[in-house]
Design an enzyme around this catalytic site. Structure first.
Site, PDB file in Angstrom:
ATOM      1  CD  GLU A 156      -3.156  -0.813   2.137  1.00  0.00           C
ATOM      2  OE1 GLU A 156      -3.919   0.164   2.101  1.00  0.00           O
ATOM      3  OE2 GLU A 156      -3.207  -1.663   3.041  1.00  0.00           O
ATOM      4  CG  HIS A 189       5.894 -28.624   6.075  1.00  0.00           C
ATOM      5  ND1 HIS A 189       6.190 -29.923   6.408  1.00  0.00           N
ATOM      6  CD2 HIS A 189       6.212 -27.870   7.160  1.00  0.00           C
ATOM      7  CE1 HIS A 189       6.644 -29.963   7.653  1.00  0.00           C
ATOM      8  NE2 HIS A 189       6.668 -28.725   8.144  1.00  0.00           N
ATOM      9  CE  LYS A 235     -12.417   0.075   0.393  1.00  0.00           C
ATOM     10  NZ  LYS A 235     -12.064   0.837   1.588  1.00  0.00           N
TER      11      LYS A 235
END
Ligand code: F6R
Length: 348
Positions: free
Chosen positions: A231, A247, A341
């Site tokens: 950001e 893993h 948005k």
């Protein structure tokens, strides 16, 4: 870009993200008083768990609480609460703007399930909803980016849980002194040669950072560094945690050196790692050396759990803003989030 030129910084940072960081200790102090002032209609110790719902820079408060409190806390990021949510949980809804649709929806979901709630916001739709439903609201100051208001959203909750005896022992005065010391060492007027976050930004400039923390310890810090780099510095960054990364992700380094020529791994350490994870980190350092992967270690400030976690988050905030300046971008605006948005609103 010269990180030691105050004129250049002002030019690149017209909305004052650097100043927000320089004044973070004052923000934390003010936020403790917000926690002192709010009167809750219930006792916190009556609940089995705190379920924090929020998104982005507001949701991180849930992860920090989960790491810092002596009380079960889970974070929810989405439109609905998890199946496990029930009236024995306290719902804490955090939205800096008060208008984030996922957070408002999850808050309403909690009301439907008969949960008690507490909200933190500057106002917006959340404040109106709180007034209508008689939900206590910690009203935080407006005029900053949500991610530059972590102190405002975290410290009232730390204070409330501390008062209820659910936070171990927090020495707020001592913590503030330590955070002030960090501001003294890391602020923009301290030259690069003796300013650790500036130095790390110089080291990382032009690279893709991969931040590693450890489960239950620095995972929140690693994730915060990643999102702050995204950001503030407007560039990609990745994160993972020990032991899980051993893993799967580890295998990616087999052919990694060429593909990772522009990447740099940063391992976060704070001295609170369990022994097995410390050993895992050491083995990975050898592997990085063997495979020719660029890596560095970032150590947390000395102190107790609160100083280490909050301090290393604060370090990452400074570092990501300095990286933004080196990337020649204004650290404050998040245009892609805003336009996303806006389109969602228009099309929905
Ligand atoms: C912007 C930022 C975002 C917002 C997020 C949710 O600085 O950090 O991640 O926090 O879009 O918005 P709020 O916090 O207003 O609910």
């Amino acid at each position: 870009m010269n990180l030691d030129s105050s004129e250049k910084i002002k030019e690149m940072d017209p909305q004052g993200m650097v100043e927000d960081l320089d004044t973070f200790p004052d923000q934390c102090k003010e936020a403790v008083s917000l926690g002192e002032e709010i009167k809750l209609p219930y006792d916190l110790e009556e609940f089995d768990r705190a379920l924090v719902t929020g998104m982005g820079g507001s949701a991180i408060v849930g992860d920090l609480l989960a790491r810092l409190l002596d009380f079960p806390v889970d974070t929810n990021r989405g439109y609905y609460l998890p199946k496990s949510a029930r009236p024995d949980d306290l719902l804490i809804a955090v939205s800096y703007s008060g208008n984030t649709e996922e957070t408002l929806s999850a808050l309403k979901d909690g009301q439907r399930r008969g949960m008690e709630s507490l909200c933190l916001s500057t106002g917006g739709k959340m404040e109106k909803y709180c007034n209508r439903e008689s939900i206590p609201l910690v009203k935080i100051p407006t005029g900053h980016q949500p991610r530059a208001s972590t102190g405002y959203m975290l410290f009232p909750l730390l204070k409330l849980f501390d008062e209820a005896g659910l936070a171990g022992t927090i020495d707020f005065a001592q913590l503030n002194e330590e955070v002030e010391g960090m501001a003294d060492s890391w602020n923009s007027s301290v030259p690069t040669e003796s300013n650790e976050p500036k130095k790390l930004a110089e080291e990382l400039a032009g690279k893709v950072p991969v931040i590693y923390g450890t489960k239950g310890n620095t995972s929140v810090v690693a994730y915060r560094w990643k999102t702050q780099i995204n950001e503030n510095a407007k560039q990609p960054a990745f994160w993972n945690v020990f032991p899980e990364l051993n893993h799967n992700e580890t295998v990616g380094y087999e052919l990694g050196s060429e593909l990772m020529s522009n990447g740099k791994v940063i391992t976060l350490k704070n001295g609170l790692e369990i022994e097995r994870n410390e050993l895992r980190m050491k083995i990975m350092e050898d592997l990085f050396t063997d495979e020719g992967i660029d890596y560095a270690i970032a150590r947390a400030p000395e102190g107790d759990k609160f100083t280490k976690i909050i301090g290393q988050v604060y370090f990452g905030d400074y570092f990501s803003v300095y990286l933004a300046l080196l990337n020649q971008v204004d650290p404050s605006p998040v245009e892609l989030i805003e336009s996303f948005k806006a389109r969602l609103k228009k099309e929905g």
